[in-house]
Design an enzyme around this catalytic site. Sequence first.
Site, PDB file in Angstrom:
ATOM      1  N   LYS A  71      93.256  45.902  39.120  1.00 34.59           N
ATOM      2  CA  LYS A  71      92.529  46.957  39.825  1.00 34.59           C
ATOM      3  C   LYS A  71      93.445  48.019  40.406  1.00 34.59           C
ATOM      4  O   LYS A  71      94.652  47.834  40.500  1.00 34.59           O
ATOM      5  CB  LYS A  71      91.618  46.340  40.893  1.00 34.59           C
ATOM      6  N   ARG A 131      88.462  36.060  39.209  1.00 36.63           N
ATOM      7  CA  ARG A 131      87.937  36.746  38.023  1.00 36.63           C
ATOM      8  C   ARG A 131      89.070  37.579  37.432  1.00 36.63           C
ATOM      9  O   ARG A 131      89.551  38.512  38.068  1.00 36.63           O
ATOM     10  CB  ARG A 131      86.766  37.623  38.456  1.00 36.63           C
TER      11      ARG A 131
HETATM   12  C1  YH5 Z   1      84.456  41.969  41.209  1.00 35.86           C
HETATM   13  O1  YH5 Z   1      85.418  42.316  41.869  1.00 35.86           O
HETATM   14  N1  YH5 Z   1      84.488  43.774  39.404  1.00 35.86           N
HETATM   15  S1  YH5 Z   1      83.759  45.282  37.249  1.00 35.86           S
HETATM   16  C2  YH5 Z   1      88.846  48.527  37.660  1.00 35.86           C
HETATM   17  C3  YH5 Z   1      90.008  48.052  37.062  1.00 35.86           C
HETATM   18  C4  YH5 Z   1      90.042  46.767  36.568  1.00 35.86           C
HETATM   19  C5  YH5 Z   1      88.911  45.990  36.627  1.00 35.86           C
HETATM   20  C6  YH5 Z   1      91.249  50.036  37.433  1.00 35.86           C
HETATM   21  N2  YH5 Z   1      82.676  43.042  38.340  1.00 35.86           N
HETATM   22  C7  YH5 Z   1      84.015  42.662  40.039  1.00 35.86           C
HETATM   23  O2  YH5 Z   1      86.600  44.466  36.852  1.00 35.86           O
HETATM   24  N3  YH5 Z   1      82.182  41.109  39.765  1.00 35.86           N
HETATM   25  C8  YH5 Z   1      83.643  43.972  38.380  1.00 35.86           C
HETATM   26  O3  YH5 Z   1      91.169  48.757  36.956  1.00 35.86           O
HETATM   27  C9  YH5 Z   1      82.886  42.209  39.382  1.00 35.86           C
HETATM   28  N4  YH5 Z   1      83.711  40.887  41.568  1.00 35.86           N
HETATM   29  C10 YH5 Z   1      82.610  40.454  40.874  1.00 35.86           C
HETATM   30  N5  YH5 Z   1      81.946  39.387  41.314  1.00 35.86           N
HETATM   31  C11 YH5 Z   1      85.247  46.176  37.740  1.00 35.86           C
HETATM   32  C12 YH5 Z   1      86.523  45.607  37.232  1.00 35.86           C
HETATM   33  C13 YH5 Z   1      87.732  46.480  37.193  1.00 35.86           C
HETATM   34  C14 YH5 Z   1      87.710  47.751  37.718  1.00 35.86           C
END
Ligand code: YH5
Length: 284
Positions: free
Chosen positions: A226, A260
């Site tokens: 993230k 996750r």
């Molecule tokens: C979460 O935290 N996040 S979708 C930006 C990124 C990398 C990954 C800039 N669904 C979560 O994974 N469900 C998502 O790099 C989630 N908790 C739960 N429970 C966003 C994501 C991501 C966003």
Amino acid sequence: MKLQCAAHTLDLSTPKIMGILNITPDSFSDGGSYLKDGKTSLDLVLNRAEKMLAEGADILDVGGESTRPGAAPVSEQEELDRVIPVVEALAEKLGALVSVDTSTAAVIRESAQKGAGIINDVRALMREGALEEAALTGLPVCLMHMQGQPQTMQQAPQYDDVVTEVASFLQARISACKAAGIAQDRILIDPGFGFGKTLAHNLALLARLPELSILGAPILVGLSRKSLLGQLLNRDVDERLAGSLALALAAAERGAAIVRVHDVAATKDVLQVYHSIKNAMASS
Ligand code: YH5
């Protein structure tokens, strides 16, 4: 603590790994990886899923909506078309424990019918009909905190005390779930890293993660790749593995029950080392 997820029982006495499978054409970090001639290839998804399971994933999280700021909203039908065939294949062909990353009532209902074991909702079941459909499935739910809406949430996140405010929100959603007939032992909580939070907010939530334990629900965290890592390390999304592992370890040390992640094998190693250290603490 054991979590009953349809046919699967998840033992949360040690931290578990949720592998991310984004079925979106525009996701942040693995967007478009399963597209062939412009449409999702079930074979490509199944290959990736099998690899994650072999590497030690306990859960596969399937999402068909991009929550990236500025991403186009997805229609209910489009989300169903993306997610349902994948949920069905992972549950039936691979026998995997599947969670579905959705806020949409129809997707919750149909995913459960096709074998999903967990409902994971970044909107904490606040969309029309979502809470009722989730309750009807009898499945565990993960309630996540978000400030604002995906399109605009990172414009000016603001809190007096981020940890207290996230905790009160999650407490209110736990109460709403219980009132709708979802038992406390089927509820997971998630502070929602990156969802309407500055770097300082994200770090405070991680540092003070143990404070969320008083809500009495296992904690899930999504920190993998993230943007807080972009801010801390000035690295692109494909250069954030070491940082993601540091965050996974920090979260596990602070009581996270599920992490996750995109990078299952490396996370598995980290958690195994952490587990060994913890055992040595207990017996020395
Ligand atoms: C979460 O935290 N996040 S979708 C930006 C990124 C990398 C990954 C800039 N669904 C979560 O994974 N469900 C998502 O790099 C989630 N908790 C739960 N429970 C966003 C994501 C991501 C966003």
